[in-house]
Motif scaffolding. Structure first.
Motif, mmCIF file in Angstrom:
data_model
loop_
_atom_site.group_PDB
_atom_site.id
_atom_site.type_symbol
_atom_site.label_atom_id
_atom_site.label_comp_id
_atom_site.label_asym_id
_atom_site.label_seq_id
_atom_site.Cartn_x
_atom_site.Cartn_y
_atom_site.Cartn_z
ATOM 1 N N PHE A 17 -99.522 13.124 21.046
ATOM 2 C CA PHE A 17 -100.298 13.935 21.990
ATOM 3 C C PHE A 17 -99.752 15.361 22.022
ATOM 4 N N PRO A 18 -100.559 16.315 22.473
ATOM 5 C CA PRO A 18 -100.075 17.704 22.569
ATOM 6 C C PRO A 18 -98.834 17.799 23.447
ATOM 7 N N LYS A 19 -97.814 18.456 22.944
ATOM 8 C CA LYS A 19 -96.528 18.480 23.641
ATOM 9 C C LYS A 19 -96.601 19.266 24.943
ATOM 10 N N ARG A 20 -97.376 20.349 24.963
ATOM 11 C CA ARG A 20 -97.458 21.129 26.190
ATOM 12 C C ARG A 20 -98.011 20.297 27.340
ATOM 13 N N ARG A 21 -98.999 19.471 27.066
ATOM 14 C CA ARG A 21 -99.590 18.623 28.101
ATOM 15 C C ARG A 21 -98.553 17.641 28.644
ATOM 16 N N ILE A 22 -97.770 17.051 27.750
ATOM 17 C CA ILE A 22 -96.730 16.111 28.173
ATOM 18 C C ILE A 22 -95.707 16.810 29.066
ATOM 19 N N ILE A 23 -95.280 18.003 28.662
ATOM 20 C CA ILE A 23 -94.258 18.726 29.426
ATOM 21 C C ILE A 23 -94.787 19.119 30.801
ATOM 22 N N LEU A 24 -96.042 19.519 30.882
ATOM 23 C CA LEU A 24 -96.629 19.858 32.183
ATOM 24 C C LEU A 24 -96.565 18.669 33.144
ATOM 25 N N ILE A 25 -96.885 17.483 32.641
ATOM 26 C CA ILE A 25 -96.887 16.286 33.489
ATOM 27 C C ILE A 25 -95.463 15.941 33.935
ATOM 28 N N THR A 26 -94.512 15.982 32.999
ATOM 29 C CA THR A 26 -93.142 15.594 33.354
ATOM 30 C C THR A 26 -92.505 16.597 34.311
ATOM 31 N N GLY B 33 -98.981 22.651 20.883
ATOM 32 C CA GLY B 33 -98.027 21.700 20.313
ATOM 33 C C GLY B 33 -98.708 20.453 19.792
ATOM 34 N N ASP B 34 -99.835 20.653 19.105
ATOM 35 C CA ASP B 34 -100.573 19.498 18.572
ATOM 36 C C ASP B 34 -99.721 18.731 17.572
ATOM 37 N N PRO B 35 -99.791 17.411 17.585
ATOM 38 C CA PRO B 35 -98.972 16.610 16.670
ATOM 39 C C PRO B 35 -99.471 16.693 15.239
ATOM 40 N N ASP B 36 -98.565 16.456 14.304
ATOM 41 C CA ASP B 36 -98.928 16.343 12.896
ATOM 42 C C ASP B 36 -99.754 15.059 12.738
ATOM 43 N N PRO B 37 -100.918 15.116 12.054
ATOM 44 C CA PRO B 37 -101.758 13.913 11.910
ATOM 45 C C PRO B 37 -101.013 12.718 11.324
ATOM 46 N N ALA B 38 -100.046 12.994 10.450
ATOM 47 C CA ALA B 38 -99.298 11.891 9.826
ATOM 48 C C ALA B 38 -98.392 11.173 10.813
ATOM 49 N N ALA C 15 -83.520 18.922 9.437
ATOM 50 C CA ALA C 15 -83.457 17.846 8.442
ATOM 51 C C ALA C 15 -84.661 16.906 8.514
ATOM 52 N N THR C 16 -85.530 17.096 9.514
ATOM 53 C CA THR C 16 -86.588 16.124 9.798
ATOM 54 C C THR C 16 -87.973 16.687 9.474
ATOM 55 N N PRO C 17 -88.837 15.918 8.810
ATOM 56 C CA PRO C 17 -90.226 16.358 8.576
ATOM 57 C C PRO C 17 -90.985 16.510 9.894
ATOM 58 N N ASP C 18 -92.003 17.369 9.893
ATOM 59 C CA ASP C 18 -92.768 17.630 11.112
ATOM 60 C C ASP C 18 -93.361 16.355 11.711
ATOM 61 N N ALA C 19 -93.837 15.450 10.857
ATOM 62 C CA ALA C 19 -94.494 14.236 11.361
ATOM 63 C C ALA C 19 -93.526 13.316 12.100
ATOM 64 N N LEU C 20 -92.224 13.492 11.876
ATOM 65 C CA LEU C 20 -91.213 12.639 12.506
ATOM 66 C C LEU C 20 -90.409 13.377 13.575
ATOM 67 N N ARG C 21 -90.670 14.655 13.768
ATOM 68 C CA ARG C 21 -89.773 15.465 14.582
ATOM 69 C C ARG C 21 -89.675 14.966 16.019
ATOM 70 N N GLY C 22 -90.806 14.655 16.642
ATOM 71 C CA GLY C 22 -90.777 14.184 18.014
ATOM 72 C C GLY C 22 -89.987 12.900 18.156
#
Length: 417
Positions: free
Chosen positions: A82-91, A203-208, A345-352
């Motif tokens: 999910f978009p990271k900004r939305r998650i951070i707003l909620i938390t 902060g949209d997630p990588d589709p992968a 060291a981490t690919p974008d799809a795995l960063r979160g």
């Protein structure tokens, strides 16, 4: 072997501040984190006033960080879906509400120990989801070339707040009690919420990376296990966080039981820790380029452990404050180095998800460390807790370095051999 681009890139000093959205996020965090440190001091002092027990202080800290242990990998998986900004707003909104409730309870005179414990657990739940999303969001805001600078700048903000927050909290508590510290923390969240609403980066997630939570968590664990720099860094964080980085429990106990200081002295000691961290953060902001070498992470962990053990010898306020400045420097060198290493060291799809593992290894070990320190201090004294924690940390770091040498970890460039 081809050279690591992240290690050779030479972005301008303070390059991260060229990004508008990072400037907004960074500024909002500065205000909010001052409030967070005020609440940290207020909560520790409130528990000691209610119970007078080192064990109960350690228990509340453990309850606050247990959700991070259990749920931060889930938080990482969510930030890859999910978009990271939305998650951070909620938390952030959740943690703001928690602070206001705690302030109201204290002001009403109805606060009890179990209230503090439950609200600490709720705060920890918000952080379990917030930390991975917020850490991964930084790369979205600045891009990989400017990430080391952004991480260092974030450490300056975090630890600048550690100087201001505890000092102000100590003065407020000494004069007005702990309630204003909680209320001002709640109000400070308005700054970061406003900044987030003004940013243009969702902060949209990588589709992968849009996998189911179970599949995502196992994928991150598998990646970490087969990537030597990531595995070594996470193991180092676990050991140091468990055995050494328990200052939220140690410092109030040293202030109260060893130095016979009140809330003001406690606040100044916490500010000393922050002053060292800010000094190191500014230096890293100006000097660090690319991914740090793994040997530097191990060295900073060893010095941090030795310094914590040295707290067992202190008996004078000034000496303690100076030692805490040094520990603050080492803590920032260690934590920013680990954060930068994992993100680069981490690919974008795995960063979160990998930052979820970072949160688990870092803050997730705090429940065990806090209970360990609180229990040892309760039965053997504060000095014994410092000596055992720091000494055990040194042994653990040495063991990890020996294992790393046998498995061929690349110490210079952060690569496997």
């Amino acid at each position: 072997m081809p050279r690591d681009p992240s290690a050779t890139a030479r972005p301008a000093r303070l390059a991260a501040l060229r990004h508008r959205d990072f400037r907004l996020f960074w500024s909002g965090q500065l205000v909010s984190l001052i409030g967070t440190w005020m609440q940290s001091v207020g909560q520790a002092w409130l528990v000691l006033e209610l119970t007078g027990s080192p064990f109960h202080l350690g228990l509340v800290t453990a309850l606050q960080f247990t959700p991070i242990l259990l749920l931060s990998p889930v938080g990482g998986a969510l930030s890859d879906r999910f978009p990271k900004r939305r998650i951070i707003l909620i938390t952030q909104a959740t943690m703001m509400l928690q602070a206001f409730v705690l302030a109201a309870l204290v002001w009403s005179g109805q606060v009890r120990y179990w209230h503090v414990a439950v609200l600490a657990a709720i705060y920890g739940l918000g952080r379990a989801i917030d930390i991975p999303a917020r850490q991964a969001y930084i790369t979205d805001l600045v891009g990989r070339p400017d990430l080391p600078n952004a991480v260092a700048l974030n450490s300056v903000v975090f630890n600048g707040a550690r100087i201001v927050g505890p000092a102000v909290a100590g003065l407020l508590i000494a004069r007005f009690g702990v309630a204003p510290a909680f209320f001002l923390n709640g109000a400070s969240f308005l700054a970061v919420l406003t900044a987030l609403l003004a940013t243009r980066t969702p902060g949209d997630p990588d589709p992968a990376g849009r996998l189911g939570i179970r599949e995502g968590v196992w994928g991150a664990l598998g990646y970490a296990a087969r990537t030597p720099p990531v595995a070594f860094t996470l193991a180092l964080i676990v050991c140091v966080s468990l055995l050494v980085l328990n200052f939220n429990v140690l410092v109030p106990l040293i202030a109260k039981d060893v130095l016979n200081e009140g809330a003001h002295g406690f606040g100044l000691l916490m500010s000393s820790l922050g002053a060292g961290a800010v000094t190191a953060g500014i230096g890293l902001t100006l000097l660090r380029r690319g991914r740090p070498a793994l040997w530097s992470l191990a060295a900073s962990a060893a010095v941090l452990s030795a310094g914590t053990a040295s707290l067992a010898l202190v008996g004078h306020f000034g000496t303690t404050a100076v030692l805490l400045v040094v520990l603050g420097c080492c803590q920032i060198a260690f934590s920013t180095g680990c954060n930068t290493t994992l993100q680069l060291a981490t690919p974008d799809a795995l960063r979160g998800r990998v930052m979820g593992l970072y949160a688990l290894a870092n803050a997730g070990m705090t429940p065990f460390g806090s209970l360990l320190v609180g229990t040892v201090a309760e039965h053997l004294g504060v000095r014994a807790a410092c000596a055992l924690g720091g000494g055990s940390g040194l042994v653990a770091v040495a063991a990890l370095v020996l294992v790393g040498r046998r498995t061929g970890v690349g110490w210079t460039h952060g690569r496997g051999g």
